[in-house]
Scaffold this motif. Structure first.
Motif, PDB file in Angstrom:
ATOM      1  N   ALA A   1      -7.469 -57.771 -33.049  1.00  0.00           N
ATOM      2  CA  ALA A   1      -6.008 -57.892 -33.014  1.00  0.00           C
ATOM      3  C   ALA A   1      -5.472 -58.905 -34.014  1.00  0.00           C
ATOM      4  O   ALA A   1      -4.430 -58.682 -34.653  1.00  0.00           O
ATOM      5  CB  ALA A   1      -5.545 -58.241 -31.602  1.00  0.00           C
ATOM      6  N   ALA A   2      -6.174 -60.028 -34.195  1.00  0.00           N
ATOM      7  CA  ALA A   2      -5.678 -61.083 -35.094  1.00  0.00           C
ATOM      8  C   ALA A   2      -5.816 -60.708 -36.564  1.00  0.00           C
ATOM      9  O   ALA A   2      -5.241 -61.379 -37.428  1.00  0.00           O
ATOM     10  CB  ALA A   2      -6.425 -62.387 -34.816  1.00  0.00           C
ATOM     11  N   GLN A   3      -6.559 -59.641 -36.852  1.00  0.00           N
ATOM     12  CA  GLN A   3      -6.789 -59.257 -38.247  1.00  0.00           C
ATOM     13  C   GLN A   3      -5.828 -58.183 -38.743  1.00  0.00           C
ATOM     14  O   GLN A   3      -5.906 -57.776 -39.893  1.00  0.00           O
ATOM     15  CB  GLN A   3      -8.221 -58.739 -38.409  1.00  0.00           C
ATOM     16  N   VAL A   4      -4.951 -57.693 -37.876  1.00  0.00           N
ATOM     17  CA  VAL A   4      -4.046 -56.619 -38.275  1.00  0.00           C
ATOM     18  C   VAL A   4      -2.608 -57.055 -38.072  1.00  0.00           C
ATOM     19  O   VAL A   4      -2.303 -57.996 -37.343  1.00  0.00           O
ATOM     20  CB  VAL A   4      -4.316 -55.327 -37.468  1.00  0.00           C
ATOM     21  N   GLU A   5      -1.718 -56.333 -38.739  1.00  0.00           N
ATOM     22  CA  GLU A   5      -0.292 -56.498 -38.513  1.00  0.00           C
ATOM     23  C   GLU A   5       0.144 -55.402 -37.540  1.00  0.00           C
ATOM     24  O   GLU A   5      -0.203 -54.242 -37.716  1.00  0.00           O
ATOM     25  CB  GLU A   5       0.462 -56.352 -39.833  1.00  0.00           C
ATOM     26  N   THR A   6       0.889 -55.773 -36.529  1.00  0.00           N
ATOM     27  CA  THR A   6       1.336 -54.808 -35.531  1.00  0.00           C
ATOM     28  C   THR A   6       2.850 -54.745 -35.510  1.00  0.00           C
ATOM     29  O   THR A   6       3.514 -55.788 -35.465  1.00  0.00           O
ATOM     30  CB  THR A   6       0.817 -55.181 -34.125  1.00  0.00           C
ATOM     31  N   VAL A   7       3.393 -53.533 -35.550  1.00  0.00           N
ATOM     32  CA  VAL A   7       4.837 -53.354 -35.496  1.00  0.00           C
ATOM     33  C   VAL A   7       5.180 -52.414 -34.346  1.00  0.00           C
ATOM     34  O   VAL A   7       4.418 -51.503 -34.023  1.00  0.00           O
ATOM     35  CB  VAL A   7       5.395 -52.797 -36.822  1.00  0.00           C
ATOM     36  N   ARG A   8       6.330 -52.645 -33.755  1.00  0.00           N
ATOM     37  CA  ARG A   8       6.779 -51.820 -32.637  1.00  0.00           C
ATOM     38  C   ARG A   8       7.518 -50.593 -33.160  1.00  0.00           C
ATOM     39  O   ARG A   8       8.349 -50.691 -34.076  1.00  0.00           O
ATOM     40  CB  ARG A   8       7.695 -52.619 -31.728  1.00  0.00           C
ATOM     41  N   GLY A   9       7.211 -49.436 -32.600  1.00  0.00           N
ATOM     42  CA  GLY A   9       7.928 -48.235 -33.015  1.00  0.00           C
ATOM     43  C   GLY A   9       7.333 -46.995 -32.397  1.00  0.00           C
ATOM     44  O   GLY A   9       6.324 -47.041 -31.683  1.00  0.00           O
ATOM     45  N   ASP A  10       7.948 -45.879 -32.671  1.00  0.00           N
ATOM     46  CA  ASP A  10       7.532 -44.591 -32.127  1.00  0.00           C
ATOM     47  C   ASP A  10       7.598 -43.573 -33.250  1.00  0.00           C
ATOM     48  O   ASP A  10       8.524 -43.603 -34.081  1.00  0.00           O
ATOM     49  CB  ASP A  10       8.459 -44.190 -30.978  1.00  0.00           C
ATOM     50  N   VAL A  11       6.642 -42.646 -33.279  1.00  0.00           N
ATOM     51  CA  VAL A  11       6.595 -41.677 -34.380  1.00  0.00           C
ATOM     52  C   VAL A  11       7.768 -40.713 -34.370  1.00  0.00           C
ATOM     53  O   VAL A  11       8.009 -40.025 -35.363  1.00  0.00           O
ATOM     54  CB  VAL A  11       5.269 -40.882 -34.370  1.00  0.00           C
ATOM     55  N   THR A  12       8.512 -40.633 -33.281  1.00  0.00           N
ATOM     56  CA  THR A  12       9.694 -39.771 -33.269  1.00  0.00           C
ATOM     57  C   THR A  12      10.951 -40.507 -33.727  1.00  0.00           C
ATOM     58  O   THR A  12      12.010 -39.897 -33.862  1.00  0.00           O
ATOM     59  CB  THR A  12       9.944 -39.212 -31.853  1.00  0.00           C
ATOM     60  N   ASP A  13      10.835 -41.810 -33.976  1.00  0.00           N
ATOM     61  CA  ASP A  13      11.978 -42.627 -34.391  1.00  0.00           C
ATOM     62  C   ASP A  13      11.887 -42.906 -35.886  1.00  0.00           C
ATOM     63  O   ASP A  13      11.037 -43.669 -36.341  1.00  0.00           O
ATOM     64  CB  ASP A  13      11.985 -43.942 -33.605  1.00  0.00           C
ATOM     65  N   ALA A  14      12.759 -42.273 -36.656  1.00  0.00           N
ATOM     66  CA  ALA A  14      12.667 -42.351 -38.119  1.00  0.00           C
ATOM     67  C   ALA A  14      12.791 -43.778 -38.628  1.00  0.00           C
ATOM     68  O   ALA A  14      12.110 -44.167 -39.590  1.00  0.00           O
ATOM     69  CB  ALA A  14      13.750 -41.464 -38.748  1.00  0.00           C
ATOM     70  N   ALA A  15      13.668 -44.581 -38.016  1.00  0.00           N
ATOM     71  CA  ALA A  15      13.879 -45.945 -38.504  1.00  0.00           C
ATOM     72  C   ALA A  15      12.629 -46.790 -38.352  1.00  0.00           C
ATOM     73  O   ALA A  15      12.231 -47.518 -39.276  1.00  0.00           O
ATOM     74  CB  ALA A  15      15.051 -46.586 -37.768  1.00  0.00           C
ATOM     75  N   SER A  16      11.980 -46.712 -37.197  1.00  0.00           N
ATOM     76  CA  SER A  16      10.788 -47.529 -36.992  1.00  0.00           C
ATOM     77  C   SER A  16       9.620 -47.028 -37.845  1.00  0.00           C
ATOM     78  O   SER A  16       8.816 -47.827 -38.342  1.00  0.00           O
ATOM     79  CB  SER A  16      10.385 -47.554 -35.511  1.00  0.00           C
TER      80      SER A  16
ATOM     81  N   GLU B   1       7.402 -29.139 -29.230  1.00  0.00           N
ATOM     82  CA  GLU B   1       8.597 -29.581 -29.951  1.00  0.00           C
ATOM     83  C   GLU B   1       8.501 -31.065 -30.285  1.00  0.00           C
ATOM     84  O   GLU B   1       8.888 -31.506 -31.374  1.00  0.00           O
ATOM     85  CB  GLU B   1       9.844 -29.298 -29.121  1.00  0.00           C
ATOM     86  N   THR B   2       7.980 -31.861 -29.352  1.00  0.00           N
ATOM     87  CA  THR B   2       7.798 -33.291 -29.619  1.00  0.00           C
ATOM     88  C   THR B   2       6.843 -33.504 -30.785  1.00  0.00           C
ATOM     89  O   THR B   2       7.108 -34.310 -31.690  1.00  0.00           O
ATOM     90  CB  THR B   2       7.273 -34.005 -28.362  1.00  0.00           C
ATOM     91  N   ASP B   3       5.713 -32.786 -30.783  1.00  0.00           N
ATOM     92  CA  ASP B   3       4.754 -32.887 -31.883  1.00  0.00           C
ATOM     93  C   ASP B   3       5.397 -32.474 -33.206  1.00  0.00           C
ATOM     94  O   ASP B   3       5.191 -33.112 -34.249  1.00  0.00           O
ATOM     95  CB  ASP B   3       3.540 -31.991 -31.607  1.00  0.00           C
ATOM     96  N   ARG B   4       6.170 -31.389 -33.181  1.00  0.00           N
ATOM     97  CA  ARG B   4       6.818 -30.872 -34.388  1.00  0.00           C
ATOM     98  C   ARG B   4       7.790 -31.897 -34.968  1.00  0.00           C
ATOM     99  O   ARG B   4       7.777 -32.196 -36.175  1.00  0.00           O
ATOM    100  CB  ARG B   4       7.555 -29.573 -34.035  1.00  0.00           C
ATOM    101  N   ARG B   5       8.611 -32.466 -34.103  1.00  0.00           N
ATOM    102  CA  ARG B   5       9.610 -33.442 -34.556  1.00  0.00           C
ATOM    103  C   ARG B   5       8.939 -34.699 -35.106  1.00  0.00           C
ATOM    104  O   ARG B   5       9.331 -35.228 -36.152  1.00  0.00           O
ATOM    105  CB  ARG B   5      10.541 -33.799 -33.385  1.00  0.00           C
ATOM    106  N   ALA B   6       7.908 -35.182 -34.408  1.00  0.00           N
ATOM    107  CA  ALA B   6       7.217 -36.391 -34.854  1.00  0.00           C
ATOM    108  C   ALA B   6       6.544 -36.179 -36.207  1.00  0.00           C
ATOM    109  O   ALA B   6       6.587 -37.054 -37.084  1.00  0.00           O
ATOM    110  CB  ALA B   6       6.187 -36.809 -33.810  1.00  0.00           C
ATOM    111  N   ALA B   7       5.914 -35.029 -36.402  1.00  0.00           N
ATOM    112  CA  ALA B   7       5.237 -34.754 -37.671  1.00  0.00           C
ATOM    113  C   ALA B   7       6.234 -34.698 -38.825  1.00  0.00           C
ATOM    114  O   ALA B   7       5.961 -35.188 -39.932  1.00  0.00           O
ATOM    115  CB  ALA B   7       4.465 -33.438 -37.575  1.00  0.00           C
ATOM    116  N   ARG B   8       7.401 -34.100 -38.587  1.00  0.00           N
ATOM    117  CA  ARG B   8       8.418 -34.042 -39.645  1.00  0.00           C
ATOM    118  C   ARG B   8       8.913 -35.428 -40.012  1.00  0.00           C
ATOM    119  O   ARG B   8       9.055 -35.762 -41.199  1.00  0.00           O
ATOM    120  CB  ARG B   8       9.582 -33.162 -39.182  1.00  0.00           C
TER     121      ARG B   8
END
Length: 503
Positions: free
Chosen positions: A52-67, A93-100
């Motif tokens: 955990a200390a060796q990586v950068e972690t950001v909060r977000g979701d693959v369906t949220d374009a901004a994050s 539909e969730t998979d489709r939207r997230a991939a796009r």
């Protein structure tokens, strides 16, 4: 991260780092000299991983374009390791939207490559006749390949490794049933692959030439039926030969219930997997080896991959499990901090016990709850609650633990998930069983002087609607037995394990 700093190697974004493959890929990328950023809906779940200390972690979701756009900044290679399996009828539909979203944001950010781990699909079956699970995996691959970013789609069938959902299904079915009446899909040909070969190819795909934009079939050297896999698993595990009788009458729905009954895998996850097993999934090429050459002894044979996985299980050295990823639809609201919580009604059951043992001894018992150790009270009640949860599509009690002695944030623990852990002091669990509300269970070890300690236990329930209130009042008469017994027995267990207490 900065594109102009070549000294740090490639900059990689990993989605799905809280899951089975993602949690194992991150340390492999770090070992390869790459810099890693993880995108996670709940970054806290990565806090206790060794890397955990060796990586950068950001909060977000693959369906949220901004994050996703923020996470893609200055990234060279983006790994797409998420899917909506088991999240409900609209998962395609969730998979489709997230991939796009992922493909569009990667293109806009100037990402050099996308790497996606998908499912191996039969070449001769039209896509509309595939199981929904395989069909969605194929569509996600198509969307990413068309994104304008060079993409490698690695397509694997059954992945064999300690803690993988496919391995757990195979292990429990074979070990628990010496005689099996099985669905017809046990005759389907499959090309399994070892998880360490999958990880090796995922890491190697980061440096594919820029003009490579295609699918690659990924498999081991053995082509087997599921029946063959069970027989060979039994042989490697030292079990007597299994008697397997295939019958044609078990539908995918019945098959998933059968798998859910025998294994820790809930029916909601078992169903898409068993539906996919009705298709023959065999590699038609091994072109990935032209770019990521196979080292001696690889890809691993099936028996070797099972032997390695069993060794990890027996040594309690399973780094991630299929249940590492959060259950779709599980509660995510913050824990109420006091009875005056503004979020509405909050029911609380508090218990306390004086313990004839120091706090570290008490903590060892607390951290060891669940799994094979059980819950220290009324086992029949806990088992019944687990079975009821399985019957209504929940995870039940049989997920067990990743490690028999140690817990970390994000671990699944029977039908709970570790939400917070303060070593030596606090364990907070969030319920993932099916409930008309949100539930937590807290256990604390508090020093009390003179070699003693206090065990403090708090169960909280935030009801959802009238049914939630009815549920709490219907089960509250049993709390004295279940929660009261749990507090007393944990205190006694800590005292018994402490020399010199005389108890």
């Amino acid at each position: 991260m900065n594109h102009d700093d070549p000294a740090g190697g490639l900059r990689c974004l990993v989605t799905g780092a809280t899951g089975y493959i993602g949690g194992r890929l991150v340390p492999e990328l770090l070992d390869a000299g790459y810099r890693v950023r993880c995108l996670a809906r709940s970054p806290g779940k990565l806090r206790d991983h060794p890397w955990a200390a060796q990586v950068e972690t950001v909060r977000g979701d693959v369906t949220d374009a901004a994050s996703v756009a923020a996470a893609m900044r200055d990234v060279d290679v983006a790994y797409y390791l998420v899917h909506a399996l088991g999240s409900g009828g609209d998962f395609e539909e969730t998979d489709r939207r997230a991939a796009r979203v992922f493909g569009e944001r990667a293109k806009a950010a100037g990402v050099r490559r996308i790497v996606y781990l998908g499912g191996l699909a039969p070449a001769a079956v039209p896509e509309d006749r595939l199981s929904p699970h395989l069909r969605s995996r194929a569509e996600v691959g198509r969307i990413l390949l068309a994104s304008g970013v060079p993409t490698a789609v690695l397509r694997a069938a059954v992945i064999i490794g300690s803690g993988s959902v496919s391995f757990e299904m195979l292990r429990y079915l074979t070990e628990r049933l010496p005689v099996m009446v099985t669905p017809s899909w046990v005759r389907t040909r499959i090309q399994p692959v070892a998880v360490r070969d999958v990880l090796r190819l995922l890491v190697g795909s980061a440096r594919l030439p820029d003009d490579v934009n295609r699918r690659f079939d990924v498999g081991g050297p053995d082509i087997l039926t599921y029946r063959d896999m069970m027989i060979r698993y039994a042989r490697v595990a030292g079990l007597p030969r299994r008697l397997i009788v295939p019958v044609p009458v078990l539908t995918p729905g019945l098959s998933s219930l059968w798998v859910g009954l025998v294994t820790p895998v809930p029916a909601s996850i078992a169903r898409p997997l068993t539906e996919s097993l009705r298709h023959e999934v065999v590699c038609h090429e091994h072109d990935i080896a032209r770019y990521v050459p196979d080292p001696p002894g690889h890809p691993l044979r099936f028996d070797d991959s099972v032997r390695l996985a069993l060794c990890r299980v027996r040594e309690a050295a399973v780094s991630t499990r299929w249940s590492s990823a959060a259950v779709p639809g599980a509660p995510s609201e913050p824990l109420p901090t006091d009875p005056d919580w503004a979020g509405g009604s909050l029911y609380t059951d508090r218990r306390e016990a004086v313990v004839d043992a120091p706090a570290p001894a008490l903590w060892r018992v607390i951290e060891g709850v669940g799994g094979e150790h059980g819950w220290y009270s009324f086992p029949l009640a806990w088992s019944l609650r687990g079975w009821l949860d399985r019957l209504i599509g929940g995870v039940g009690l049989r997920r067990g633990r990743r490690d028999a002695e140690r817990l970390r944030v994000g671990d699944s623990l029977d039908f709970w998930r570790v939400e917070e852990i303060e070593p030596g002091r606090l364990l907070r669990l969030r319920a993932e069983m099916r409930l008309p509300g949100l539930a937590w269970l807290e256990m604390r070890a508090v020093p009390d002087g003179d070699g003693r300690s206090r065990y403090r236990q708090r169960a909280l329930f935030h009801p959802r609607g009238l049914l939630g209130h009815v549920y709490w009042w219907s089960v509250s008469p049993f709390h004295a037995v279940v929660f009261g017994g749990m507090a007393r027995n944990i205190a006694r267990a800590a005292a018994r394990q402490t020399p010199g207490t005389g108890r």
